[in-house]
Write a protein that holds these residues in place. Sequence first.
Motif, short mmCIF file in Angstrom:
data_model
loop_
_atom_site.label_atom_id
_atom_site.label_comp_id
_atom_site.label_asym_id
_atom_site.label_seq_id
_atom_site.Cartn_x
_atom_site.Cartn_y
_atom_site.Cartn_z
N VAL A 1 8.56 6.67 -5.41
CA VAL A 1 8.48 7.21 -4.07
C VAL A 1 7.55 8.43 -4.02
O VAL A 1 6.77 8.60 -3.09
CB VAL A 1 9.90 7.60 -3.57
N TYR B 1 3.92 2.98 8.03
CA TYR B 1 4.09 2.75 6.60
C TYR B 1 2.78 2.65 5.82
O TYR B 1 2.66 3.23 4.73
CB TYR B 1 4.95 1.50 6.37
N PRO B 2 1.77 1.94 6.31
CA PRO B 2 0.49 1.92 5.56
C PRO B 2 -0.11 3.32 5.43
O PRO B 2 -0.65 3.66 4.37
CB PRO B 2 -0.40 1.00 6.40
N ALA C 1 1.83 5.18 2.73
CA ALA C 1 1.52 4.66 1.39
C ALA C 1 0.15 5.14 0.92
O ALA C 1 0.00 5.59 -0.23
CB ALA C 1 1.57 3.13 1.40
N LEU D 1 0.26 8.88 -0.03
CA LEU D 1 0.91 9.12 -1.32
C LEU D 1 0.00 8.75 -2.48
O LEU D 1 -0.06 9.45 -3.49
CB LEU D 1 2.23 8.34 -1.40
N ILE D 2 -0.72 7.65 -2.34
CA ILE D 2 -1.64 7.22 -3.40
C ILE D 2 -2.75 8.25 -3.58
O ILE D 2 -3.11 8.62 -4.71
CB ILE D 2 -2.23 5.83 -3.07
#
Length: 314
Positions: free
Chosen positions: A205, A284-285, A288, A291-292
Amino acid sequence: MTLVEEPPADAPESALTRFVLRAALADPAHLPELLANFAVHHLGRRAAVSVARARDTHPEAGEAELRAMVITRGRRVSQSEGAFVGGPLIVLAPFAFCTALLTQSRMMLELAAVAGREATDPARAAELLVIQGVYPDEERAAAALEAAATARPDAPPGRAAALRTVVKRMAYLLGVVTPDQRPVSTAVRVWRWVLVVAVVLIGLVAPLVWLPYLGYSYHRATQELGERASRYYLGEAASPSDDTARAQPALVGGILNVLLSLVVPIGAVVLLVIADVRLAGSQYPAIAITLIILSTVAGVAWYLRRRHRRRSDA
Protein backbone atom coordinates in the motif's frame (compact mmCIF):
# COMPACT_ATOMS: atom_id res chain seq x y z
CA MET A 1 26.02 -28.55 -8.60
CA THR A 2 24.36 -26.29 -11.12
CA LEU A 3 23.79 -26.36 -14.84
CA VAL A 4 23.86 -22.56 -15.11
CA GLU A 5 26.94 -21.31 -16.92
CA GLU A 6 29.13 -19.15 -14.69
CA PRO A 7 29.99 -15.59 -15.72
CA PRO A 8 33.59 -14.63 -16.55
CA ALA A 9 35.91 -13.59 -13.72
CA ASP A 10 35.77 -9.91 -14.70
CA ALA A 11 31.98 -9.80 -15.06
CA PRO A 12 30.23 -6.76 -13.52
CA GLU A 13 28.50 -7.22 -10.19
CA SER A 14 25.06 -7.05 -11.82
CA ALA A 15 25.95 -10.13 -13.88
CA LEU A 16 27.12 -11.91 -10.73
CA THR A 17 23.80 -11.15 -9.05
CA ARG A 18 21.81 -12.55 -11.98
CA PHE A 19 23.89 -15.71 -12.03
CA VAL A 20 23.47 -16.36 -8.30
CA LEU A 21 19.71 -15.97 -8.56
CA ARG A 22 19.42 -18.25 -11.61
CA ALA A 23 21.67 -20.88 -10.07
CA ALA A 24 19.80 -20.74 -6.76
CA LEU A 25 16.46 -21.20 -8.51
CA ALA A 26 17.91 -24.21 -10.34
CA ASP A 27 19.09 -25.81 -7.08
CA PRO A 28 17.47 -24.13 -4.03
CA ALA A 29 18.62 -26.84 -1.61
CA HIS A 30 22.28 -25.90 -2.03
CA LEU A 31 22.00 -22.11 -1.90
CA PRO A 32 24.49 -21.55 0.96
CA GLU A 33 27.14 -23.81 -0.61
CA LEU A 34 26.60 -22.29 -4.04
CA LEU A 35 27.00 -18.77 -2.66
CA ALA A 36 30.13 -19.59 -0.61
CA ASN A 37 31.94 -21.25 -3.52
CA PHE A 38 30.88 -18.55 -5.95
CA ALA A 39 32.00 -15.77 -3.61
CA VAL A 40 35.50 -17.21 -3.21
CA HIS A 41 35.92 -17.83 -6.95
CA HIS A 42 34.52 -14.52 -8.17
CA LEU A 43 34.91 -12.10 -5.26
CA GLY A 44 38.06 -13.36 -3.57
CA ARG A 45 40.42 -11.54 -5.92
CA ARG A 46 38.36 -8.36 -5.74
CA ALA A 47 38.38 -8.54 -1.94
CA ALA A 48 42.15 -8.94 -1.85
CA VAL A 49 42.63 -6.01 -4.23
CA SER A 50 40.28 -3.85 -2.16
CA VAL A 51 42.20 -4.53 1.06
CA ALA A 52 45.55 -3.94 -0.66
CA ARG A 53 44.25 -0.62 -1.98
CA ALA A 54 43.06 0.35 1.50
CA ARG A 55 46.51 -0.42 2.93
CA ASP A 56 48.15 1.75 0.24
CA THR A 57 45.67 4.59 0.70
CA HIS A 58 45.87 4.49 4.52
CA PRO A 59 49.42 3.32 5.32
CA GLU A 60 49.04 4.48 8.91
CA ALA A 61 45.95 2.31 9.48
CA GLY A 62 46.36 -0.68 11.74
CA GLU A 63 44.41 -3.90 11.76
CA ALA A 64 41.58 -2.42 13.81
CA GLU A 65 41.17 0.57 11.48
CA LEU A 66 41.18 -1.63 8.37
CA ARG A 67 38.63 -3.91 9.96
CA ALA A 68 36.35 -0.96 10.71
CA MET A 69 36.72 0.34 7.13
CA VAL A 70 35.73 -3.05 5.69
CA ILE A 71 32.64 -3.41 7.89
CA THR A 72 31.53 0.18 7.31
CA ARG A 73 31.79 -0.27 3.56
CA GLY A 74 29.90 -3.57 3.73
CA ARG A 75 27.08 -1.97 5.69
CA ARG A 76 26.71 0.98 3.35
CA VAL A 77 26.89 -1.01 0.14
CA SER A 78 24.31 -3.53 1.35
CA GLN A 79 22.07 -0.66 2.43
CA SER A 80 22.30 1.39 -0.75
CA GLU A 81 22.24 -1.42 -3.31
CA GLY A 82 19.96 -3.84 -1.53
CA ALA A 83 17.37 -1.41 -0.21
CA PHE A 84 17.20 0.47 -3.52
CA VAL A 85 16.57 -2.64 -5.58
CA GLY A 86 14.08 -4.12 -3.18
CA GLY A 87 12.42 -0.95 -1.97
CA PRO A 88 10.36 0.67 -4.70
CA LEU A 89 9.41 -2.63 -6.34
CA ILE A 90 8.75 -5.52 -3.99
CA VAL A 91 8.85 -7.96 -6.89
CA LEU A 92 12.59 -7.25 -7.19
CA ALA A 93 13.31 -8.29 -3.60
CA PRO A 94 15.13 -11.50 -4.70
CA PHE A 95 17.62 -9.35 -6.64
CA ALA A 96 18.06 -7.13 -3.59
CA PHE A 97 18.75 -10.16 -1.44
CA CYS A 98 21.31 -11.49 -3.95
CA THR A 99 23.07 -8.13 -4.05
CA ALA A 100 23.21 -7.91 -0.26
CA LEU A 101 24.41 -11.51 0.08
CA LEU A 102 27.26 -10.94 -2.36
CA THR A 103 28.17 -7.74 -0.51
CA GLN A 104 28.26 -9.57 2.82
CA SER A 105 30.34 -12.38 1.32
CA ARG A 106 32.85 -9.91 -0.06
CA MET A 107 33.04 -8.20 3.34
CA MET A 108 33.88 -11.50 5.03
CA LEU A 109 36.57 -12.23 2.42
CA GLU A 110 38.02 -8.75 2.94
CA LEU A 111 38.19 -9.38 6.68
CA ALA A 112 40.00 -12.63 5.94
CA ALA A 113 42.48 -10.66 3.82
CA VAL A 114 42.95 -8.15 6.64
CA ALA A 115 43.85 -11.10 8.87
CA GLY A 116 46.50 -12.19 6.36
CA ARG A 117 44.59 -15.06 4.80
CA GLU A 118 44.38 -15.63 1.05
CA ALA A 119 40.90 -14.52 -0.03
CA THR A 120 40.96 -16.76 -3.11
CA ASP A 121 41.83 -19.95 -1.20
CA PRO A 122 38.96 -22.49 -1.56
CA ALA A 123 39.20 -23.08 2.19
CA ARG A 124 37.53 -19.70 2.68
CA ALA A 125 34.22 -21.14 1.39
CA ALA A 126 33.85 -23.44 4.41
CA GLU A 127 34.77 -20.58 6.72
CA LEU A 128 32.06 -18.36 5.23
CA LEU A 129 29.45 -21.03 5.93
CA VAL A 130 30.60 -21.31 9.55
CA ILE A 131 30.53 -17.54 10.06
CA GLN A 132 27.02 -17.38 8.60
CA GLY A 133 25.93 -20.08 11.02
CA VAL A 134 25.02 -22.61 8.33
CA TYR A 135 27.34 -25.24 9.85
CA PRO A 136 28.92 -25.44 13.31
CA ASP A 137 32.49 -26.15 12.16
CA GLU A 138 34.73 -26.12 9.11
CA GLU A 139 34.84 -29.92 8.79
CA ARG A 140 31.09 -30.24 8.33
CA ALA A 141 31.02 -27.21 6.06
CA ALA A 142 33.78 -28.65 3.86
CA ALA A 143 31.96 -31.98 3.66
CA ALA A 144 28.75 -30.20 2.67
CA LEU A 145 30.58 -28.22 -0.02
CA GLU A 146 32.07 -31.42 -1.44
CA ALA A 147 28.70 -33.18 -1.40
CA ALA A 148 26.97 -30.20 -3.01
CA ALA A 149 29.58 -30.02 -5.78
CA THR A 150 28.79 -33.57 -6.90
CA ALA A 151 25.08 -33.62 -6.11
CA ARG A 152 22.50 -33.69 -8.86
CA PRO A 153 19.83 -31.02 -8.34
CA ASP A 154 16.42 -32.35 -7.41
CA ALA A 155 13.62 -32.09 -9.90
CA PRO A 156 12.58 -28.43 -10.12
CA PRO A 157 9.64 -27.86 -7.73
CA GLY A 158 8.17 -25.19 -9.98
CA ARG A 159 9.36 -21.63 -10.39
CA ALA A 160 7.02 -20.13 -7.79
CA ALA A 161 7.91 -22.75 -5.16
CA ALA A 162 11.63 -22.45 -5.94
CA LEU A 163 11.48 -18.65 -5.67
CA ARG A 164 9.68 -18.86 -2.34
CA THR A 165 12.28 -21.29 -0.97
CA VAL A 166 15.20 -19.21 -2.25
CA VAL A 167 13.86 -15.93 -0.84
CA LYS A 168 13.26 -17.54 2.56
CA ARG A 169 16.75 -19.03 2.70
CA MET A 170 18.30 -15.77 1.54
CA ALA A 171 16.45 -13.90 4.29
CA TYR A 172 17.91 -16.27 6.89
CA LEU A 173 21.42 -16.04 5.45
CA LEU A 174 21.21 -12.24 5.38
CA GLY A 175 19.94 -12.04 8.93
CA VAL A 176 16.84 -10.09 7.82
CA VAL A 177 14.87 -12.98 9.34
CA THR A 178 16.88 -14.33 12.26
CA PRO A 179 16.71 -18.05 13.01
CA ASP A 180 15.95 -18.91 16.61
CA GLN A 181 19.11 -19.63 18.64
CA ARG A 182 17.11 -21.01 21.56
CA PRO A 183 13.64 -22.59 21.89
CA VAL A 184 10.77 -20.15 21.73
CA SER A 185 7.06 -20.64 22.02
CA THR A 186 4.87 -21.14 18.99
CA ALA A 187 3.11 -17.86 19.79
CA VAL A 188 6.39 -15.91 19.63
CA ARG A 189 7.36 -17.58 16.36
CA VAL A 190 3.95 -16.85 14.86
CA TRP A 191 4.14 -13.21 16.03
CA ARG A 192 7.50 -12.72 14.34
CA TRP A 193 6.15 -13.96 11.04
CA VAL A 194 2.97 -11.90 11.43
CA LEU A 195 5.17 -8.83 11.79
CA VAL A 196 7.07 -9.68 8.59
CA VAL A 197 3.82 -10.28 6.69
CA ALA A 198 2.41 -7.01 8.02
CA VAL A 199 5.40 -5.09 6.70
CA VAL A 200 4.95 -6.79 3.32
CA LEU A 201 1.28 -5.83 3.17
CA ILE A 202 1.98 -2.25 4.28
CA GLY A 203 4.69 -2.09 1.64
CA LEU A 204 2.14 -2.97 -1.02
CA VAL A 205 0.00 0.00 0.00
CA ALA A 206 2.84 2.37 0.87
CA PRO A 207 5.89 1.24 -1.14
CA LEU A 208 8.17 3.84 0.50
CA VAL A 209 8.15 1.86 3.75
CA TRP A 210 10.40 -0.77 2.20
CA LEU A 211 13.34 1.60 1.83
CA PRO A 212 13.98 2.34 5.53
CA TYR A 213 12.83 -1.12 6.62
CA LEU A 214 15.23 -3.03 4.37
CA GLY A 215 17.94 -0.41 4.81
CA TYR A 216 17.88 -0.71 8.59
CA SER A 217 17.61 -4.52 8.41
CA TYR A 218 20.68 -4.73 6.16
CA HIS A 219 22.57 -2.29 8.39
CA ARG A 220 21.92 -4.35 11.52
CA ALA A 221 22.48 -7.75 9.92
CA THR A 222 25.68 -6.77 8.10
CA GLN A 223 27.13 -5.19 11.25
CA GLU A 224 26.44 -8.35 13.25
CA LEU A 225 27.92 -10.53 10.51
CA GLY A 226 31.01 -8.31 10.37
CA GLU A 227 31.50 -8.67 14.11
CA ARG A 228 31.23 -12.47 13.87
CA ALA A 229 33.73 -12.52 11.01
CA SER A 230 36.08 -10.29 13.02
CA ARG A 231 35.96 -12.68 15.95
CA TYR A 232 36.50 -15.62 13.64
CA TYR A 233 39.46 -14.24 11.70
CA LEU A 234 40.99 -11.76 14.12
CA GLY A 235 40.02 -13.07 17.52
CA GLU A 236 37.98 -10.02 18.49
CA ALA A 237 34.94 -8.11 17.33
CA ALA A 238 35.09 -4.72 15.67
CA SER A 239 35.61 -1.77 18.00
CA PRO A 240 32.24 -0.92 19.57
CA SER A 241 32.95 2.81 19.73
CA ASP A 242 31.68 3.64 16.25
CA ASP A 243 28.62 1.45 16.56
CA THR A 244 27.77 2.57 20.08
CA ALA A 245 27.92 6.20 19.06
CA ARG A 246 25.69 5.65 16.06
CA ALA A 247 23.29 3.02 17.37
CA GLN A 248 20.71 5.37 18.84
CA PRO A 249 20.80 7.94 16.01
CA ALA A 250 20.46 5.11 13.48
CA LEU A 251 17.50 3.66 15.36
CA VAL A 252 15.80 7.05 15.68
CA GLY A 253 16.52 7.80 12.03
CA GLY A 254 15.06 4.48 10.97
CA ILE A 255 11.86 5.12 12.93
CA LEU A 256 11.54 8.63 11.47
CA ASN A 257 12.09 7.29 7.98
CA VAL A 258 9.38 4.66 8.45
CA LEU A 259 6.93 7.29 9.73
CA LEU A 260 7.79 9.58 6.83
CA SER A 261 7.34 6.66 4.46
CA LEU A 262 3.77 6.33 5.69
CA VAL A 263 2.95 10.04 6.02
CA VAL A 264 4.02 10.96 2.48
CA PRO A 265 1.84 8.48 0.55
CA ILE A 266 -1.09 8.91 2.93
CA GLY A 267 -0.86 12.69 2.57
CA ALA A 268 -0.68 12.38 -1.20
CA VAL A 269 -3.74 10.16 -1.27
CA VAL A 270 -5.68 12.58 0.96
CA LEU A 271 -4.81 15.50 -1.33
CA LEU A 272 -5.90 13.55 -4.40
CA VAL A 273 -9.21 12.67 -2.76
CA ILE A 274 -9.81 16.26 -1.64
CA ALA A 275 -8.93 17.60 -5.09
CA ASP A 276 -11.08 14.88 -6.67
CA VAL A 277 -8.36 14.06 -9.20
CA ARG A 278 -9.57 11.37 -11.60
CA LEU A 279 -8.23 9.34 -14.51
CA ALA A 280 -10.67 7.55 -16.80
CA GLY A 281 -13.47 8.63 -14.47
CA SER A 282 -11.94 7.04 -11.36
CA GLN A 283 -9.67 8.14 -8.53
CA TYR A 284 -7.97 4.76 -8.17
CA PRO A 285 -5.71 5.01 -11.26
CA ALA A 286 -4.56 8.47 -10.13
CA ILE A 287 -3.77 7.16 -6.64
CA ALA A 288 -1.89 4.13 -8.00
CA ILE A 289 0.20 6.24 -10.40
CA THR A 290 1.02 8.73 -7.64
CA LEU A 291 2.20 5.98 -5.28
CA ILE A 292 4.38 4.45 -7.99
CA ILE A 293 5.96 7.83 -8.81
CA LEU A 294 6.58 8.62 -5.13
CA SER A 295 8.19 5.23 -4.47
CA THR A 296 10.39 5.50 -7.55
CA VAL A 297 11.55 9.03 -6.74
CA ALA A 298 12.25 8.04 -3.13
CA GLY A 299 14.15 4.95 -4.28
CA VAL A 300 16.36 6.97 -6.64
CA ALA A 301 16.98 9.62 -3.97
CA TRP A 302 17.86 6.95 -1.40
CA TYR A 303 20.23 5.24 -3.83
CA LEU A 304 21.99 8.45 -4.92
CA ARG A 305 22.41 9.60 -1.31
CA ARG A 306 23.90 6.30 -0.20
CA ARG A 307 26.10 6.08 -3.30
CA HIS A 308 27.41 9.60 -2.68
CA ARG A 309 28.25 8.72 0.92
CA ARG A 310 30.08 5.58 -0.18
CA ARG A 311 32.14 7.47 -2.74
CA SER A 312 32.98 10.26 -0.32
CA ASP A 313 34.24 7.69 2.20
CA ALA A 314 36.16 5.63 -0.36
